[in-house]
Structure formats: C-alpha cells, structure tokens
Design a protein around this motif. Structure first.
Motif, PDB file in Angstrom:
ATOM      1  N   ALA A  10       8.726  -0.863  -3.323  1.00 13.20           N
ATOM      2  CA  ALA A  10       8.390  -1.283  -1.966  1.00 13.20           C
ATOM      3  C   ALA A  10       7.359  -2.403  -1.988  1.00 13.20           C
ATOM      4  N   VAL A  11       6.379  -2.281  -2.872  1.00 19.03           N
ATOM      5  CA  VAL A  11       5.353  -3.312  -2.979  1.00 19.03           C
ATOM      6  C   VAL A  11       5.965  -4.623  -3.459  1.00 19.03           C
ATOM      7  N   ILE A  12       6.821  -4.537  -4.484  1.00 14.96           N
ATOM      8  CA  ILE A  12       7.461  -5.744  -5.012  1.00 14.96           C
ATOM      9  C   ILE A  12       8.298  -6.413  -3.934  1.00 14.96           C
ATOM     10  N   ALA A  13       9.019  -5.622  -3.149  1.00 21.73           N
ATOM     11  CA  ALA A  13       9.845  -6.187  -2.082  1.00 21.73           C
ATOM     12  C   ALA A  13       8.977  -6.898  -1.044  1.00 21.73           C
ATOM     13  N   ARG A  14       7.819  -6.321  -0.724  1.00 22.23           N
ATOM     14  CA  ARG A  14       6.929  -6.951   0.255  1.00 22.23           C
ATOM     15  C   ARG A  14       6.338  -8.249  -0.283  1.00 22.23           C
ATOM     16  N   VAL A  15       5.922  -8.221  -1.558  1.00 24.23           N
ATOM     17  CA  VAL A  15       5.365  -9.428  -2.167  1.00 24.23           C
ATOM     18  C   VAL A  15       6.425 -10.520  -2.242  1.00 24.23           C
ATOM     19  N   ASP A  20       8.680 -15.628  -0.407  1.00 25.13           N
ATOM     20  CA  ASP A  20       9.881 -16.335   0.054  1.00 25.13           C
ATOM     21  C   ASP A  20       9.614 -17.194   1.277  1.00 25.13           C
ATOM     22  N   GLU A  21       8.642 -16.792   2.081  1.00 27.92           N
ATOM     23  CA  GLU A  21       8.344 -17.547   3.306  1.00 27.92           C
ATOM     24  C   GLU A  21       7.760 -18.921   3.023  1.00 27.92           C
ATOM     25  N   PHE A  22       7.316 -19.127   1.775  1.00 28.55           N
ATOM     26  CA  PHE A  22       6.729 -20.425   1.427  1.00 28.55           C
ATOM     27  C   PHE A  22       7.746 -21.357   0.769  1.00 28.55           C
ATOM     28  N   HIS A  23       9.044 -20.987   0.805  1.00 32.49           N
ATOM     29  CA  HIS A  23      10.055 -21.755   0.080  1.00 32.49           C
ATOM     30  C   HIS A  23      10.160 -23.197   0.558  1.00 32.49           C
ATOM     31  N   ALA A  24       9.814 -23.440   1.821  1.00 32.15           N
ATOM     32  CA  ALA A  24       9.907 -24.801   2.365  1.00 32.15           C
ATOM     33  C   ALA A  24       8.647 -25.614   2.098  1.00 32.15           C
ATOM     34  N   GLY A  25       7.631 -24.976   1.501  1.00 34.30           N
ATOM     35  CA  GLY A  25       6.392 -25.672   1.205  1.00 34.30           C
ATOM     36  C   GLY A  25       5.410 -25.701   2.360  1.00 34.30           C
ATOM     37  N   ASP A  26       5.723 -24.972   3.415  1.00 33.55           N
ATOM     38  CA  ASP A  26       4.834 -24.962   4.588  1.00 33.55           C
ATOM     39  C   ASP A  26       3.608 -24.091   4.336  1.00 33.55           C
ATOM     40  N   ARG A  27       2.536 -24.392   5.066  1.00 32.17           N
ATOM     41  CA  ARG A  27       1.355 -23.527   5.094  1.00 32.17           C
ATOM     42  C   ARG A  27       1.458 -22.684   6.364  1.00 32.17           C
ATOM     43  N   GLU A  32       1.640 -15.707  11.507  1.00 34.35           N
ATOM     44  CA  GLU A  32       3.011 -16.178  11.282  1.00 34.35           C
ATOM     45  C   GLU A  32       3.685 -15.394  10.168  1.00 34.35           C
ATOM     46  N   LEU A  33       2.953 -15.134   9.099  1.00 31.36           N
ATOM     47  CA  LEU A  33       3.524 -14.385   7.987  1.00 31.36           C
ATOM     48  C   LEU A  33       3.814 -12.940   8.363  1.00 31.36           C
ATOM     49  N   SER A  34       2.919 -12.344   9.115  1.00 30.61           N
ATOM     50  CA  SER A  34       3.132 -10.971   9.579  1.00 30.61           C
ATOM     51  C   SER A  34       4.364 -10.893  10.467  1.00 30.61           C
ATOM     52  N   SER A  35       4.522 -11.874  11.359  1.00 32.87           N
ATOM     53  CA  SER A  35       5.661 -11.897  12.274  1.00 32.87           C
ATOM     54  C   SER A  35       6.970 -12.134  11.530  1.00 32.87           C
ATOM     55  N   ARG A  36       6.966 -13.059  10.579  1.00 38.79           N
ATOM     56  CA  ARG A  36       8.193 -13.405   9.863  1.00 38.79           C
ATOM     57  C   ARG A  36       8.666 -12.299   8.929  1.00 38.79           C
ATOM     58  N   THR A  37       7.734 -11.593   8.307  1.00 39.37           N
ATOM     59  CA  THR A  37       8.101 -10.546   7.347  1.00 39.37           C
ATOM     60  C   THR A  37       8.262  -9.178   7.997  1.00 39.37           C
ATOM     61  N   SER A  42      -2.474  -5.918   8.940  1.00 44.94           N
ATOM     62  CA  SER A  42      -3.430  -5.439   7.941  1.00 44.94           C
ATOM     63  C   SER A  42      -2.807  -5.427   6.542  1.00 44.94           C
ATOM     64  N   SER A  43      -1.542  -4.998   6.437  1.00 43.62           N
ATOM     65  CA  SER A  43      -0.855  -4.984   5.141  1.00 43.62           C
ATOM     66  C   SER A  43      -0.630  -6.395   4.627  1.00 43.62           C
ATOM     67  N   THR A  44      -0.270  -7.288   5.538  1.00 47.43           N
ATOM     68  CA  THR A  44      -0.055  -8.686   5.164  1.00 47.43           C
ATOM     69  C   THR A  44      -1.338  -9.299   4.632  1.00 47.43           C
ATOM     70  N   HIS A  45      -2.447  -9.027   5.307  1.00 46.84           N
ATOM     71  CA  HIS A  45      -3.741  -9.575   4.878  1.00 46.84           C
ATOM     72  C   HIS A  45      -4.140  -9.020   3.516  1.00 46.84           C
ATOM     73  N   ARG A  46      -3.913  -7.737   3.305  1.00 46.20           N
ATOM     74  CA  ARG A  46      -4.278  -7.109   2.032  1.00 46.20           C
ATOM     75  C   ARG A  46      -3.461  -7.713   0.882  1.00 46.20           C
ATOM     76  N   LEU A  47      -2.155  -7.887   1.096  1.00 43.31           N
ATOM     77  CA  LEU A  47      -1.310  -8.467   0.049  1.00 43.31           C
ATOM     78  C   LEU A  47      -1.679  -9.926  -0.220  1.00 43.31           C
ATOM     79  N   LEU A  48      -1.950 -10.685   0.840  1.00 43.17           N
ATOM     80  CA  LEU A  48      -2.324 -12.085   0.662  1.00 43.17           C
ATOM     81  C   LEU A  48      -3.639 -12.216  -0.100  1.00 43.17           C
ATOM     82  N   THR A  49      -4.578 -11.327   0.194  1.00 43.85           N
ATOM     83  CA  THR A  49      -5.863 -11.353  -0.506  1.00 43.85           C
ATOM     84  C   THR A  49      -5.670 -11.113  -2.000  1.00 43.85           C
TER      85      THR A  49
END
Length: 260
Positions: A10-15, A20-27, A32-37, A42-49
């Motif tokens: 589950a963790v690998i799938a989330r990571v 994958d959301e950065f495939h276009a090179g966008d920041r 935005e990342l929480s909404s797209r995934t 809170s989980s998105t922030h923890r993984l990004l950190t």
C-alpha cells in the motif's frame, strides 16, 4: 482488518502514485497532489516529507517537484544499460575463448556492483547480476579503484583518475595501484572466495573508466600471464564498441556489433 504484510504494498502504491504526478515536470502544491492522488492531506504531506529527505522530491516555496535522486538513478540506469548492451556480446566471446565465467561490473561507493555475468562454474561463486562485493577484495574492484576517483560519500560508476588517490590508498597499497595502472590489469587470488582466482581489466581510455570486466575460475585453471592479454583486449573492444555506440546514437544510426 488489514493484514500487516499488505502494508508495504500500500505504501509503495501511494509513493508511486505521488511520483507519477510529476511525469510532466510540473511543480505541484500539497493540495493539488492530495486532490490528484485521492490521498488525505496529512498522508500526502507525510509521504512528501519522507521523499524529500531522501532526495526523491524537492520543495520550493509551497510547491513540490522531482528531486535529484530520480534524475541520478535515471542517468545511472541509462549508463548501465548502455554499457551492458555493448559489452554483452564481447563477454560471450571471452567466455567462449576461455571457458571461464566472465563478469562486468561498475564501482558503487567502496563496493562493486555486477552488471552482467556470462557462464557457469562448478565452484559456488557469490556473484550475481545486481549484487555487490567489497571492491578491494576483487580483481574487478581493484581495476576500478586504481583507474577511478574514489569517494565513499556517493555511489560512482567510474570517473577520471584524480583527487581521491589518498582515499584509494586506504584500500589498496600504493605499489599495487601503480602496477595496475601501468599494466591495465588486476589480479585476485582467493581474496573473496577460497579456491577462486580472477583477472580483470578496466573499460576506459586512461582518462575515463566506465567499468571493468574479468574472467573467474578455479585457482588451478587460471593462467594469470596467459589470460592478461585476452582480458585486456576484451576491455578495449568494449570501450571501442561503447564509443561507436555513442557516436551512432548521436547521428541516429543503428549500432553495429563488435567482436572481441
């Protein structure tokens, strides 16, 4: 109740989903990342950190982007694939000529990493593609260390000789380094595996070292003097093939096979 052995998947799938959301090179921002995934904020922030700590993502202001790590791994993978692609036919030729196990490896910190292996041996060898061994205990590693700048702070796949000589001398005697550089050949006799000997040569042009290849077999069947020439020749053939491969790809031509 979720099984504990399902958690890593589950963790690998989330990571993977986040990256994958950065495939276009966008920041992208945290929202935005929480909404797209579809992950909680809170989980998105923890993984990004955690990803940022390991260099997989970088943060600039409130936006996130790909970090240095995936770019470095991408370049490393391309280089290793390129080396493997041109070297494999030469390794097979060397194996056919000697009847010995042939290895191709690159330097990875203070270890070697096996990129290819051709042939089998009655002796149980610890080598496997993708595996590692301490560089100073193998002929491959000695050839690489003697012809490369050495820096344990980051993995290397081969560099130009230079400022790291003092660090290399912590692993190899200065006289052995000089001898390997002069002869472009390195030897190992029962230093990594009892009953096994190896002869290795660097793949490069004296200024650049991209890897090393070796023949390996039982101590009694390794003629170090007789094998030095074919091993050196094979290494030079790989270097020429690599140079041709790069030139042909720059001009959009199909690479041609080069035999040892």
């Amino acid at each position: 109740m979720t099984r504990t052995d399902d958690f890593p998947d589950a963790v690998i799938a989330r990571v993977a989903g986040l990256l994958d959301e950065f495939h276009a090179g966008d920041r992208l921002t945290l929202s935005e990342l929480s909404s797209r995934t579809g992950l909680p904020r809170s989980s998105t922030h923890r993984l990004l950190t955690q990803l940022a700590e390991h260099g997989w993502v970088s943060k600039r202001g409130k936006a996130y982007g790909l970090g240095r790590t995936p770019l470095e791994w991408g370049a490393l993978a391309r280089n290793h694939d390129r080396l493997h692609r041109v070297a494999n036919p030469v390794l097979h030729d060397l194996h056919s000529a000697t009847g010995l196990v042939v290895h191709l490896a690159v330097l990875d910190g203070s270890s070697i990493r096996y990129v290819d292996k051709v042939g089998r041996s009655d002796i149980d060898l610890p080598s496997r593609i993708g595996g590692r061994q301490p560089a100073h205990r193998t002929a491959l590693g000695k050839a690489l260390l003697a012809h490369s700048r050495f820096d344990t702070a980051r993995p290397l796949s081969g560099c130009t000789p230079g400022s790291g000589a003092a660090r290399i001398e912590n692993l190899l005697p200065r006289t052995e380094i000089a001898r390997i550089r002069e002869r472009h050949i390195a030897y190992e006799r029962e230093e990594s595996v009892s009953g096994v000997a190896c002869v290795a040569a660097p793949v490069g042009n004296g200024r650049t070292c991209v890897g090393a290849l070796s023949v390996t077999g039982p101590v009694g069947s390794i003629d170090t003097v007789g094998l030095a020439t074919p091993v050196r020749l094979a290494a030079r053939t790989v270097w020429r093939a690599l140079s041709q491969y790069d030139a042909q790809h720059r001009h959009g031509q199909a690479p041609q096979r080069t035999s040892a």
